[in-house]
Write an enzyme that holds these catalytic residues in place. Structure first.
Site, short mmCIF file in Angstrom:
data_model
loop_
_atom_site.label_atom_id
_atom_site.label_comp_id
_atom_site.label_asym_id
_atom_site.label_seq_id
_atom_site.Cartn_x
_atom_site.Cartn_y
_atom_site.Cartn_z
N GLY A 1 0.77 -1.23 0.00
CA GLY A 1 0.00 0.00 0.00
C GLY A 1 0.81 1.28 0.00
CB SER A 2 4.31 2.23 -0.77
OG SER A 2 4.53 1.84 -2.10
CG ASN A 3 1.98 3.37 -5.76
OD1 ASN A 3 2.36 4.40 -6.30
ND2 ASN A 3 2.62 2.22 -5.87
NE ARG B 1 -10.92 -13.69 -13.99
CZ ARG B 1 -10.66 -12.99 -15.11
NH1 ARG B 1 -10.37 -11.71 -15.04
NH2 ARG B 1 -10.72 -13.56 -16.28
NE ARG C 1 -10.05 -10.78 -7.39
CZ ARG C 1 -10.30 -12.08 -7.33
NH1 ARG C 1 -9.62 -12.84 -6.51
NH2 ARG C 1 -11.26 -12.62 -8.07
CG HIS D 1 2.72 -2.14 -15.12
ND1 HIS D 1 2.44 -3.37 -14.53
CD2 HIS D 1 3.75 -2.37 -15.97
CE1 HIS D 1 3.26 -4.28 -15.01
NE2 HIS D 1 4.07 -3.71 -15.88
CG ASP E 1 -0.20 -4.47 -16.74
OD1 ASP E 1 -0.89 -3.88 -15.89
OD2 ASP E 1 0.54 -5.43 -16.44
CD GLU F 1 5.74 1.98 -8.79
OE1 GLU F 1 4.61 1.81 -8.32
OE2 GLU F 1 6.56 1.06 -8.90
#
Ligand code: GRF
Length: 199
Positions: free
Chosen positions: A17-19, A69, A95, A113, A149, A178
């Site tokens: 969770g750093s972003n 899903r 996911r 990404h 992506d 990032e």
């Protein structure tokens, strides 16, 4: 599709969770992060969100959906809508999302990404960059589309790959880049949509 509004942001995160932490620390006015959801009960991202006082912080377990899903993603959409979310940021969400989830949030869901897309999609992007011997690495913020992506690129930042770099050293140097890129990109989207609405 009604006009884009980035006011009540939901974040999906599976891990560290750093972003998310960078987004929580940033001034996103007039938007705010109102909901953080995770597919992993133990994701440190959930604790970060609780500490930051995010309105809705929830673990949604995929297991009861037994590999369906689409059904799992429908429950994620329901939770996001319940929280009044109008824009979604994926931040280390591990996911693969279903086509119907992409359709629910088309043009309203972005991801970061750790490569200069379209190079090095998928897992271990920094290791892929080292293995390919590229001299420039970086990160990309893009809209989420059906193909992993591969959605429209919004912003990128590059850093040099230094002699002796490993996947780990490259990842460590890339991470603050990032955080900056994700925050700046979300701020720009928030401000451009706020301006478009008031004009
Ligand atoms: C980041 O490298 C991000 O680019 C990728 O997954 C990692 C998540 O890290 N999608 P964190 O959970 O935000 O610290």
């Amino acid at each position: 599709m009604s006009s884009l509004r980035v006011k009540r942001i939901g974040v999906l995160a599976s891990g560290r969770g750093s972003n998310l932490a960078a987004l929580l620390k940033a001034d996103l006015t007039p938007a705010q992060i109102v909901c953080v959801l995770s597919d992993k009960a133990a994701a440190p991202a959930l604790e970060l969100a609780r500490q930051a006082g995010v309105e809705v912080v929830q673990h949604l377990a995929p297991k009861p959906f037994a590999g369906d899903r689409t059904a799992y993603d429908a429950s994620v959409t329901a939770a996001l809508r319940e929280a009044g979310v109008d824009f979604v940021c994926l931040a280390g969400y591990m996911r693969l999302v279903s086509p119907s989830f992409v359709a629910d949030w088309r043009g309203r869901m972005i991801n970061i990404h750790p490569s200069l897309l379209p190079s090095f999609k998928g897992l271990d992007a920094q290791a892929q960059a080292i293995a390919a011997g590229v001299k420039l690495a970086g990160c990309t913020v893009h809209y989420v589309s059906e193909e992993m992506d591969a959605g429209e690129i919004i912003a990128q930042a590059a850093i040099e790959v230094l002699p002796g770099d490993t996947a780990l050293s490259l990842s460590e140097r890339l991470l603050p880049v990032e955080h900056r890129l994700y925050v700046e990109t979300v701020q720009k989207l928030v401000r451009s949509t706020a301006t478009a609405q008031s004009s």
